[in-house]
Design a protein around this motif. Structure first.
Motif, PDB file in Angstrom:
ATOM      1  N   UNK A   1       0.900  -1.349   0.119  1.00  0.00           N
ATOM      2  CA  UNK A   1      -0.013  -0.072  -0.312  1.00  0.00           C
ATOM      3  C   UNK A   1       0.678   1.349   0.280  1.00  0.00           C
TER       4      UNK A   1
ATOM      5  N   UNK B   1       2.634   1.528  -3.397  1.00  0.00           N
ATOM      6  CA  UNK B   1       1.758   2.783  -4.014  1.00  0.00           C
ATOM      7  C   UNK B   1       1.217   3.863  -3.950  1.00  0.00           C
ATOM      8  N   UNK B   2       0.820   4.016  -3.103  1.00  0.00           N
ATOM      9  CA  UNK B   2       0.850   5.588  -2.176  1.00  0.00           C
ATOM     10  C   UNK B   2       1.840   6.340  -3.296  1.00  0.00           C
TER      11      UNK B   2
ATOM     12  N   UNK C   1       4.214   6.019  -5.217  1.00  0.00           N
ATOM     13  CA  UNK C   1       3.933   5.802  -6.923  1.00  0.00           C
ATOM     14  C   UNK C   1       3.087   6.591  -7.494  1.00  0.00           C
ATOM     15  N   UNK C   2       1.803   6.225  -6.930  1.00  0.00           N
ATOM     16  CA  UNK C   2       1.089   6.985  -7.048  1.00  0.00           C
ATOM     17  C   UNK C   2       0.541   9.035  -6.873  1.00  0.00           C
ATOM     18  N   UNK C   3       1.125   9.131  -5.290  1.00  0.00           N
ATOM     19  CA  UNK C   3       1.203  10.785  -5.718  1.00  0.00           C
ATOM     20  C   UNK C   3       2.179  10.961  -5.539  1.00  0.00           C
TER      21      UNK C   3
END
Lengths: 100, 529
Positions: free
Chosen positions: A57, A60-61, A63-65
């Motif tokens: 998680x 992933x966060x 990479x996303x933000x």
């Protein structure tokens, strides 16, 4: 122990010096927070597969933000226009002039 | 404007579709598996049998893995709204924003709070408190889905709003009309039920694997019983919502229904094509070529699904383009040319309104504003050039719909047989039928496929619209280089593949471990047994 609503506690504190009741209430609140803290601390420390999942998680966060949002997905209107009026003018102009 | 190539529109759509498909790998299992684990825990609390607790914990672990991999994948769609679909994002204003904001708040406070209690609360909370946390986690996930689906339904059937020509955006005037729209209500139940079907299929499939391996047979049989019954009941209920979906589509998106059936020439008493093969020689809606070359049909059934009348008139693609037929509300349908004319009038009125305002001519501005209001229902048609622009990809919509329905029927058959055999004679019968256990196991990807195809029908079938009749996709996108969208498409493809592979690996590892033995720590009972 008698528990008071938060609003009541605030009213009591406005008088300046906490009373014995205030101190009891604060101690009660501290106990609640401590229970919640221990609940989560034990929960997190006893995780098995959950550790991996939290890792996933967080990666992933990140990479996303920190990557996708910043470098690849700027907000088109916010990055080009400063005011709501400018954005509205741009979109209306697009709606009026855009052809296929 | 030279950046607005077909390539940019196509890549923007492809990227959104890829992300939405990936997101939809996780959501339905969260909804379905959540319900099943909550049902199992309820049985545990009511019976006190530790076997049910172990089963609940096993499926809860898989729920957690699925949840962790799925969490925040929907946010990528919101990134794309801001970058690739800026006109759309601005145009929909608070209508799309309000449900998404509610969803985000609910997702955070309800799901995040109770999911922690659910996972960390075993042996710390009382049985009933823990059960409450589990149900509230499931409820939170389901309510989150509600708001997303309300937003999607508004795009299919825009109601409860008014266009503000000063702000260039639609503004919500009736929240309850948006929330209570028949399309939103039906979409919610149909979609959630599809998640429940997948949950049943998933549990039946994994249980089948344990029975095939001869491991944890008692646990697997219990789970098989629950999975098959839950999946079967959901599959039967979804037939009812499928019917109401067809009814809604016939009333508010007739072109989608025509594409789903490859119906070019409408008539009364239209048959439903159960199995059909499209004619590759059909090139145009008015070339007179027969669109379907082989078919098995149910007489009058499409008319019944669409209008609850076996002899009702269902318009075909050509009828919708030519107009002149009587619509369900009694009005006469406009032709494509008439709708495009009104769309042009609406767009021109918007331009003239802005010009009149800047000229300080309040009287003319009021006139143009009224002209825009009267023609706004056809605003999007003003962006279309030819009748063909109005027709969605018929082949993809037609086959996706057929395969989804056939899969739905297959699920009912499989879950019925597996359910009967797992409940009969203590479940001894099902273990003898290894083919059936294999079928249950291999059925898992089909459950995912059916859900994805449902979205293909819903979204491809409503092209060219981003918002039905009001905004086509080519007017929704930002004027950005197609190359950057292409780059991020492949970036996502790689990222999603890695994440999905990681999820499958972790999920398989946990499945192979099987349910854990009984807890050594006694349950907290608050003085009650």
């Amino acid at each position: 122990m008698k528990t008071l609503p938060i609003s009541q506690i605030c009213i009591n504190f406005k008088s300046g010096i906490p009373t014995a009741t205030d101190i009891n209430v604060m101690a009660g609140l501290a106990a609640v927070f401590r229970t919640v803290y221990i609940f989560f601390r034990e929960g997190f420390s006893n995780m098995t597969v959950g550790r991996t999942l939290w890792g996933v998680v967080l990666i992933k966060l990140f990479i996303m933000f920190a990557i996708l949002r910043v470098f690849f997905f700027p907000n088109y209107l916010n990055s080009r226009f400063d005011t709501e009026e400018e954005k509205a003018h741009h979109v209306i102009n697009e709606l009026v002039t855009r052809e296929k | 404007m030279d950046l607005l190539t077909a390539s940019l529109v196509d890549w923007s759509r492809a990227q959104f579709a890829l992300t939405a498909c990936y997101h939809w790998l996780f959501v339905p299992l969260t909804l379905g598996l959540g319900m099943i684990m909550a049902v199992m825990e309820t049985i545990y609390v009511r019976t006190g049998k530790q076997e049910w607790k172990n089963a609940t914990k096993f499926w809860m672990r898989l729920f957690g893995i699925n949840f962790a991999f799925g969490v925040a994948t929907g946010l990528i769609l919101e990134f794309q709204f801001g970058t690739n679909w800026s006109n759309y994002s601005w145009f929909v204003g608070d209508i799309f924003g309000a449900p998404l904001a509610i969803e985000a708040i609910l997702a955070f406070f309800l799901e995040a709070t109770f999911i922690s209690l659910m996972f960390f609360g075993w042996n710390k909370l009382s049985k009933r408190m823990h059960l409450t946390a589990t149900w509230l986690t499931v409820l939170g996930a389901t309510i989150s889905a509600l708001w997303i689906l309300v937003a999607n339904a508004w795009m299919q059937y825009p109601v409860g709003m008014e266009f503000n020509p000063d702000a260039g955006r639609n503004e919500m005037v009736d929240f309850w009309a948006i929330l209570g729209s028949p399309v939103a209500i039906n979409k919610f139940f149909h979609t959630v039920l599809s998640g429940w079907v997948l949950g049943g299929i998933f549990v039946a499939g994994v249980s089948g694997w344990f029975l095939l391996r001869g491991r944890h047979k008692d646990f697997a049989l219990r789970s098989m019983k629950i999975g098959t019954v839950f999946g079967l009941v959901s599959s039967l209920l979804i037939i009812a919502t499928g019917h109401t979906s067809a009814y809604n589509v016939a009333h508010v998106q007739p072109m989608k229904l025509a594409a789903m059936e490859a119906l070019y020439e409408g008539h009364r008493g239209v048959d439903l094509i159960v199995v059909g093969v499209l004619n590759p020689e059909k090139q145009s809606f008015d070339d007179g070529v027969q669109p379907v070359i082989a078919r098995i049909t149910l007489p009058g059934t499409l008319s019944f699904l669409a209008f609850v009348d076996f002899n009702a008139f269902v318009p075909g693609i050509r009828d919708i383009i030519d107009g002149g037929y009587e619509k369900p509300n009694g009005s006469i349908a406009l032709s494509f040319d008439e709708m495009r004319e009104r769309g042009h009038t609406a767009r021109q009125a918007l331009a003239d309104y802005r010009q009149a305002l800047s000229d300080g001519n309040a009287g003319a501005a009021a006139t143009y504003k009224e002209m825009l209001r009267q023609n706004y229902a056809w605003f999007g048609y003003g962006f279309l050039n030819a009748p063909e622009d109005l027709i969605p990809p018929v082949g993809l919509t037609f086959y996706s719909f057929r395969i989804m329905v056939i899969l739905g029927m297959w699920f009912i058959l499989l879950l019925s047989v597996a359910g009967i055999l797992s409940w009969r004679r203590g479940g001894g019968d099902i273990s003898k039928h290894r083919w059936l256990l294999w079928a249950c196991l291999l059925n898992i990807p089909l459950g995912y496929l059916a859900g994805q195809l449902g979205w293909v029908v819903a979204e491809v079938g409503r092209q060219p619209w981003a918002i039905q009749d009001i905004l086509p996709v080519q007017a929704s996108i930002s004027a950005i280089p197609a190359g950057s969208v292409k780059l991020t498409f492949f970036l996502f493809a790689v990222l999603f593949t890695i994440l999905f592979a990681a999820e499958v690996t972790i999920m398989l590892k946990q499945i192979k471990k099987g349910p854990e033995p009984f807890d050594a720590i006694p349950e907290k009972t608050n003085g009650k047994k």
